[in-house]
Design an enzyme around this catalytic site. Sequence first.
Site, PDB file in Angstrom:
ATOM      1  N   VAL A   1       0.869  -1.171   0.000  1.00  0.00           N
ATOM      2  CA  VAL A   1       0.000   0.000   0.000  1.00  0.00           C
ATOM      3  C   VAL A   1       0.906   1.220   0.000  1.00  0.00           C
ATOM      4  O   VAL A   1       1.957   1.219   0.643  1.00  0.00           O
ATOM      5  CB  VAL A   1      -0.916   0.015   1.246  1.00  0.00           C
ATOM      6  CG1 VAL A   1      -1.627   1.356   1.393  1.00  0.00           C
ATOM      7  CG2 VAL A   1      -1.943  -1.117   1.174  1.00  0.00           C
ATOM      8  N   CYS A   2       0.499   2.250  -0.745  1.00  0.00           N
ATOM      9  CA  CYS A   2       1.185   3.548  -0.701  1.00  0.00           C
ATOM     10  C   CYS A   2       2.656   3.366  -1.104  1.00  0.00           C
ATOM     11  O   CYS A   2       2.962   2.576  -2.001  1.00  0.00           O
ATOM     12  CB  CYS A   2       1.013   4.144   0.697  1.00  0.00           C
ATOM     13  SG  CYS A   2       1.363   5.905   0.877  1.00  0.00           S
ATOM     14  N   THR A   3       3.567   4.053  -0.446  1.00  0.00           N
ATOM     15  CA  THR A   3       4.972   3.985  -0.834  1.00  0.00           C
ATOM     16  C   THR A   3       5.629   2.667  -0.429  1.00  0.00           C
ATOM     17  O   THR A   3       6.810   2.461  -0.727  1.00  0.00           O
ATOM     18  CB  THR A   3       5.759   5.162  -0.227  1.00  0.00           C
ATOM     19  OG1 THR A   3       5.605   5.139   1.194  1.00  0.00           O
ATOM     20  CG2 THR A   3       5.249   6.494  -0.758  1.00  0.00           C
TER      21      THR A   3
ATOM     22  N   GLY B   1      -3.005   2.471  -3.833  1.00  0.00           N
ATOM     23  CA  GLY B   1      -2.428   3.805  -3.915  1.00  0.00           C
ATOM     24  C   GLY B   1      -2.120   4.354  -2.527  1.00  0.00           C
ATOM     25  O   GLY B   1      -1.851   3.599  -1.593  1.00  0.00           O
TER      26      GLY B   1
END
Lengths: 283, 283
Positions: free
Chosen positions: A160-162, A212
């Site tokens: 998830v995310c970075t 994202g």
Amino acid sequence: MSDDRDDATDDFPFGKGRSRRDALMLGGLSALGALVGGSALLGGPTSSFAQTKGAIGSATDKPFDILIVIYPGGTLLDFAGPNEVFALVPNTRIRFASPDGGPVELQYGIVWGKSERLADIERTDLLLVPGAADLTAANKPSAQKEILRLAQGAKHVTSVCTGSLVLAKTGILKGKRSASHWATVNMLAKYGAIPDPQRFVSDDNGRFMSGGGVTSGIDFALRVVEKLRGPAAAQLVQLLIEYDPNPPFKSGHPRDARPEILAMTEKELPGGTKGLWQIPGLD
Amino acid sequence: MSDDRDDATDDFPFGKGRSRRDALMLGGLSALGALVGGSALLGGPTSSFAQTKGAIGSATDKPFDILIVIYPGGTLLDFAGPNEVFALVPNTRIRFASPDGGPVELQYGIVWGKSERLADIERTDLLLVPGAADLTAANKPSAQKEILRLAQGAKHVTSVCTGSLVLAKTGILKGKRSASHWATVNMLAKYGAIPDPQRFVSDDNGRFMSGGGVTSGIDFALRVVEKLRGPAAAQLVQLLIEYDPNPPFKSGHPRDARPEILAMTEKELPGGTKGLWQIPGLD
């Protein structure tokens, strides 16, 4: 209750309250998750629940093991959403592991009280790497080595995310499509991954799944449950966590945000509006 | 940097990494929040940022104090969303306090590493009571007494999910409209509060603000920021946390869920589809 389930409960690292058995005994919202795949409610071999039996494990199978990687500076909300979603699915076992084990200081100084050591985890069914605003800790060679090892052995490699950049840096995402926070998504190409701006991305029929930025973790996790346990399981969890979003503005993505809001992010995260922010700790 | 800010940093209970000063030094996403209300970007006295200066405190004012009440069995996602949103607003101080202080075992056996004692907190600007699937710990007389005291002294009395029932039981919500998780919202009437089925509810011009179940905490917190710091601040935070929701199904509320999904919840949470589930620990 089968022997398999008791075994799973006994070796659960977080003690009382963490296991599905204890969750059932509480009789709270969490108990509801046990209905999905529970034999009492199976309509028969043609029901949607029965059809998905075994994909993520039914109530009598060995628990489906989920490992959430945490590390200093990590963003709580990146994995708090997925944790809640997965915890409501019956017969899952969620573990948390960090480079050094023990308590971990997350972003904003939040202290996560307990974690296992990454090096002590033999394998997992689903590896989840959440993100941070500073990837220094997750990108140390010793952490990268363990994350790559666990990813290679996992049925599902997720982020998830970075956290997607952490995975990408190990090399495991070469040639694979992946999501990331909008400010960093195009940095994935640096490691041979294929940036995909969507909120949820699946490649290789779900071997690789990613979300994202930050709150995307909720959508990500519901789609993982849909994939592994079918739509009814995902719908039930969505109802339990009242995921009926109604944001005050249309400002959750650069495509929608007002120019002056975008300009503020670009000033602080140079390149971010092009998905090319050089997040600290990347190199 | 003003003396006020340094004072706020020094007495911050979570040490390095928690304060706004440290957040700024990290240079990560969290630093971006500092732009809102930051003098460098104020367009002048007519800008939307300048207009809201002082409502939640500008970069040179005393930090706006937010107290999140945690307790054994509490649901992490109820407050992980609000924490992330509030942490991205500059010059806020977020503290966590529990009935006994120290580490707290949340729902599913998650260990929250650090908290202050409720009785040790003199006052706060915004009190936030998140929910749980079992309210036993939050409804003990000793906890209720401290929560009522802090609510009486707070500028804003807020809750997410079944945390509204904890607040209502103290008596502070008598005659006030409040949200709660859909399965429990009508239980609010038992304590003289006025059940409101919306995802975000504000009464007395924002003195009382509340969110619905679990994930509603994100929408709740963005609306609190809009109220206290204006729309630009809320839009910037919404962009940073990529809150551009895209749920896989229309199943996040009983009004939308399929009948068979509702039937499953009703079996486990009797009365829930009427908002009248007798959540454990309520009496």
